[in-house]
Design a protein around this motif. Structure first.
Motif, PDB file in Angstrom:
ATOM      1  N   ASP A 107       0.833  -1.205   0.000  1.00 18.21           N
ATOM      2  CA  ASP A 107       0.000   0.000   0.000  1.00 18.21           C
ATOM      3  C   ASP A 107       0.867   1.255   0.000  1.00 18.21           C
ATOM      4  N   LEU A 412      -7.818   0.224   5.325  1.00 19.80           N
ATOM      5  CA  LEU A 412      -6.944  -0.807   4.753  1.00 19.80           C
ATOM      6  C   LEU A 412      -7.426  -2.219   5.056  1.00 19.80           C
ATOM      7  N   ARG A 423      -9.946  -7.405   4.119  1.00 21.27           N
ATOM      8  CA  ARG A 423      -9.307  -6.387   3.302  1.00 21.27           C
ATOM      9  C   ARG A 423     -10.316  -5.315   2.880  1.00 21.27           C
ATOM     10  N   GLY A 426      -8.446   0.507   0.588  1.00 22.66           N
ATOM     11  CA  GLY A 426      -7.182   1.241   0.679  1.00 22.66           C
ATOM     12  C   GLY A 426      -7.450   2.708   0.940  1.00 22.66           C
ATOM     13  N   GLN A 427      -6.400   3.439   1.294  1.00 18.02           N
ATOM     14  CA  GLN A 427      -6.610   4.823   1.716  1.00 18.02           C
ATOM     15  C   GLN A 427      -6.493   5.849   0.594  1.00 18.02           C
ATOM     16  N   SER A 460      -4.658   4.208   8.778  1.00 19.54           N
ATOM     17  CA  SER A 460      -4.313   4.505   7.388  1.00 19.54           C
ATOM     18  C   SER A 460      -4.304   6.009   7.120  1.00 19.54           C
TER      19      SER A 460
END
Length: 584
Positions: A107, A412, A423, A426-427, A460
């Motif tokens: 990431d 995240l 999962r 994402g950021q 995150s």
């Protein structure tokens, strides 16, 4: 410094299959475009069909392109900032591979990736960037480290070059000399082109030299930056390629719901007539008022109340950037500009369309309308420097999966009760902009103890620079930090560094908020009900800004989402067909 990125002055003109043959096993592999816009789908299909293996997928976003390659077993690892299928949710193959460990996921923050690409492009051993203070991202970004600035001694992030073996992208046109034309938002395309050893491009059409200038606003990739080109009409379908066709949400929905392989769903199908018609519709073709898809209730619903409350944060001096997948925030921005803040600036497509008009949020039309009304077209690589890092943006109101009492966000991964990790997308750029934007604003459509926790599993992003003096010292404006939910509005208190409830949504009591929160709740001494706008504002929201009800997608549970998406897509298509007949 590494292998030279210099290319011949004239790219080769070849076939899509010949482009695919230039992709080698193990390549550090980038994909241009943005979400469901200009993805090189036909070239991706040809690469997958060749049986390429062990690709090191490296792009700002995963999404549909990564899903396609994962399905083909072509990817060994993924370096990205987030992965989402937009209104369709989290990509199932990405999620399964990340959770099982079969895909190594690294990431990045958006700024770290941009500067790593720039380091490769500029032939430098490293480049500095602002630290994502308040987050745990520095320990996750590959190769990143904290160092003392050699001039001031202040702590900065430092990142080595991120070099790509191969970049593939789709564009509108190329001329016969090999210059390539990109229209509209360009994501990180320019930085990735500069960092890539091979740049493989598919285009809708090839035109004589000199004809590219006829398109007006555009970005031209000069021929000495391109390795090879193939003409592929419809080569981005089912994603968009303006001005030829819009995103085919009906085809995407059918493919995601069917469970069939994506390669089978998208194989050799012509571009549908309704998405060609959608690409031709201009702002002047739209009515002033639309019939709402959903029956209007007597009282405002919580999605409308939250949109109106967020809109109230904005004024004529606001510069609001719409995040990657934030329908509620996008509606709120447009509502504010259409009502009480006509002079505010809105940037959409992750700051690719800058200073748009408050056009309605119509599924098939929004990209074209924003591109047509924007004062400027840009990419994430240049707007980060021009606006975000400069502290020029006042708001980017972003959805959050998990928030703790200190206002830190986790987008995240969430730890399940059995110890396994769930999962998340994402950021994106949240770790950067949490400090850069004047006002830090988050929203959570469903306020539950799972969303609001004592401490996030992974920080995150977070407002690490909260106090006025430390923000000014870093070159950023002092501002507010708030969290909007369906139950209340939190404020991040500068003194305690913790969330405090300032406002309650209509009909919500303190007891309800306390029970729905996974940490001990503090209420402000002057905690009050949320102020609602007049009925005219809600009418504008329903009939001008969001007639399809896209905002509602963030408020429904998973089992209801499919039916709501189907209704929205059907209404969107009917609207496009009606407007197409009117403008024909």
């Amino acid at each position: 410094m590494g292998e030279s990125l210099v290319k011949p002055n004239r790219p080769a003109f070849t076939s899509v299959e010949a482009l695919a043959a230039l992709v080698a096993d193990g390549d550090v592999f980038g994909v241009g475009g943005h979400h469901f816009a200009r993805l090189p789908m036909r070239l991706l299909a040809a690469i997958a069909a060749r049986g390429v293996r062990e690709l090191r997928y490296t792009s700002w976003a995963g999404g549909l392109a990564l899903e396609y390659l994962l399905e083909a077993g072509a990817v060994a690892s993924a370096d990205l900032c987030f992965s989402s299928l937009d209104i369709f949710g989290l990509p199932p193959r990405f999620r399964a591979a990340a959770e099982s460990g079969s895909l190594a996921v690294r990431d990045w923050t958006a700024l770290a990736m941009i500067e790593a690409l720039h380091a490769a492009q500029k032939n430098l051993p490293s480049l500095p960037f602002q630290l994502p203070t308040g987050s745990a991202m520095m320990e996750r970004i590959p190769g990143a480290r904290t160092a003392a600035d050699p001039v001031t001694g202040e702590a900065v992030g430092v990142i080595p070059p991120l070099r790509l073996d191969t970049l593939i992208l789709h564009a509108a046109r190329a001329d016969e000399s090999g210059n390539v034309q990109i229209l509209g938002a360009r994501a990180l395309d320019l930085a990735m082109i500069g960092a890539a050893r091979k740049v493989l491009v598919t285009v809708e059409e090839i035109v004589p030299v000199g004809h590219l200038a006829e398109a007006g606003r555009q970005t031209v990739i000069t021929r000495n930056q391109v390795t090879a080109i193939a003409q592929a009409p419809g080569g981005a379908w089912p994603t968009s390629s303006l001005p030829f066709y819009a995103t085919d949400y009906a085809a995407l929905a059918e493919a995601f719901a069917s469970g069939r392989p994506l390669a089978e769903s998208f194989a050799s199908r012509p571009v549908a007539g309704h998405v060609v018609a959608a690409a031709a519709i201009r702002p002047a073709d739209l009515p002033v008022r639309f019939p709402a898809v959903h029956a209007a209730p007597e009282a405002p619903t919580i999605d409308e109340i939250m949109a109106a409350r967020i809109a109230a944060e904005l004024d004529d001096e606001s510069f609001a950037s719409a995040g990657a997948v934030s329908p509620l925030a996008n509606v709120a921005y447009r509502l504010a500009k259409a009502t009480h803040a006509p002079n505010m600036i809105i940037a959409t497509f992750s700051c690719g369309h800058v200073d748009i008009a408050p056009s309605p949020l119509l599924l098939s039309l929004v990209e074209g309308l924003d591109a047509a009304t924007a004062a400027a077209h840009a990419g994430g690589d240049d707007t980060y420097a021009a606006y975000y890092q400069a502290g020029a943006v006042t708001h980017e109101i972003i959805g959050a999966a998990q928030i703790d009492r200190r206002g830190r966000v986790n987008n995240l991964a969430i730890r399940r009760r059995n110890g396994a990790m769930l999962r998340l997308p994402g950021q994106g750029g949240m770790a950067d902009v949490a400090n850069m934007h004047r006002d830090y604003a988050l929203y959570v459509p469903r306020h539950t103890p799972l969303a609001f926790v004592e401490a996030v599993d992974i920080a995150s992003s977070g407002r690490g620079l909260a106090r006025a003096e430390e923000r000014m010292r870093a070159g950023f404006r002092p501002g507010k930090a708030r969290v909007f939910t369906d139950l209340c509005v939190f404020r991040l208190d500068e003194d305690s560094g913790e969330l405090v409830v300032d406002e309650l949504m209509p009909g919500v009591t303190r007891e309800v908020v306390t029970e729905a929160t996974g940490f001990a709740v503090t209420f402000a001494a002057d905690c009050r009900p949320v102020a609602l706008p007049d009925a005219a504002s809600f009418d504008i929201l329903r009939h001008r800004i969001d007639p399809l009800g896209l905002r509602k997608l963030e408020f429904v549970v998973a089992r209801e989402r499919g039916d709501l998406i189907a209704a929205i897509i059907a209404a969107d298509r009917a609207l496009v067909e009606r407007l197409g007949r009117t403008t024909a």
